[in-house]
Design a protein around this motif. Structure first.
Motif, PDB file in Angstrom:
ATOM      1  N   THR A  31      56.753   2.935 -41.442  1.00 17.37           N
ATOM      2  CA  THR A  31      57.535   1.942 -41.415  1.00 17.37           C
ATOM      3  C   THR A  31      58.727   1.946 -40.331  1.00 17.37           C
ATOM      4  N   GLY A  35      58.832  -0.793 -37.625  1.00 16.43           N
ATOM      5  CA  GLY A  35      60.032  -1.416 -37.097  1.00 16.43           C
ATOM      6  C   GLY A  35      60.752  -1.435 -35.652  1.00 16.43           C
ATOM      7  N   VAL A 156      55.755  -3.325 -41.743  1.00 12.28           N
ATOM      8  CA  VAL A 156      56.943  -3.185 -42.011  1.00 12.28           C
ATOM      9  C   VAL A 156      57.251  -3.791 -43.660  1.00 12.28           C
TER      10      VAL A 156
END
Length: 257
Positions: A31, A35, A156
């Motif tokens: 993630t 991101g 994400v």
């Protein structure tokens, strides 16, 4: 000898505590990585003058703006054609880490189907290493930027969804995003992948200009569309499974993942 407690619900037992901890860490790190890619991409696309920055000049700059692009969007188009200089290397390595997902399936850490997982990972690796890394035409294509943007937004949402599921927590908003954003992101992502690949193909119809790898890339462009249909309809079925049925409402927590 210790025995496993029977699962009265009839569902397969989840991963052991160490495996669960590893998978949670993997999903959280993924993630964060995606991101970061998303942040780099958006920052590049929104920064005035990025199309003429020192970073962008690492690439050959000579891309003209097509006539169909409105003048107001011309700077954004030009920034999109230089996105590879800003995010290309980072995207290659972040995406390459997804090879671990194939290993997770092979080792039985997750219950995802191996063929689907392997094909999805292989197709992206083909694009970042076999297409974008090798051909300036793909690097200068605005579709490279929209491809990476689509991937990053998808991931994400996807990775936090998996991390939350591992601890038995499925926020309604995250569940809705996981099974709704694909309506747009699968189309923008897959179309961008196909057209970034198309940009690398010879413009000549003379077969002498088409080597074996060019023919392979051409074949990949052709099969991208039926593959998109298969994945798209598969996600629609998953959405119906999670959001329909007795006692369920849109956004309600499903009985099983």
């Amino acid at each position: 000898m210790a025995t496993r407690t029977p699962n009265k619900s009839g569902r397969k037992p989840g991963p052991s505590a160490p495996v669960k901890a590893y998978l949670i860490a993997y999903n959280l790190l993924s993630t964060a990585a995606w991101g970061y890619v998303l942040l780099l991409t958006v920052n590049h696309l929104r920064t005035p003058g990025a199309e003429g920055s020192t970073l962008a000049k690492k690439l050959f700059w000579g891309t003209s703006v097509p006539a169909f692009v409105p003048p107001a969007l011309a700077p954004l188009y030009q920034r999109a054609t230089t996105a590879y200089a800003a995010v290309g290397d980072t995207t290659k390595y972040v995406q390459s880490a997804a090879l671990l997902e194939v290993l997770h399936v092979l080792l039985g850490l997750v219950r995802s189907p191996l063929p689907t997982t392997a094909m999805q990972v292989a197709s992206r690796l083909f694009l970042v290493w076999g297409v974008a890394d090798r051909f300036p035409a793909a690097q200068q294509s605005p579709f490279y930027a929209s491809m990476v943007l689509s991937w990053a937004v998808t991931e994400v949402v996807r990775y936090p969804f998996y991390a939350a599921s591992l601890v038995g927590w499925e926020p309604r908003a995250l569940l809705w995003l996981r099974y709704t954003t694909f309506y747009v992101l699968y189309i923008t992502g897959a179309s961008s992948e196909a057209f970034a690949n198309l940009a690398t193909l010879p413009r000549s119809t003379d077969l002498a200009d088409w080597d074996a790898y060019a023919l392979f890339r051409g074949a990949m462009f052709a099969i991208w569309w039926p593959s998109l249909y298969v994945l798209y309809t598969h996600m629609i079925k998953l959405r119906r499974k999670n959001f329909s049925g007795p006692g369920r409402t849109l956004g309600a927590k499903p009985k099983s993942q």
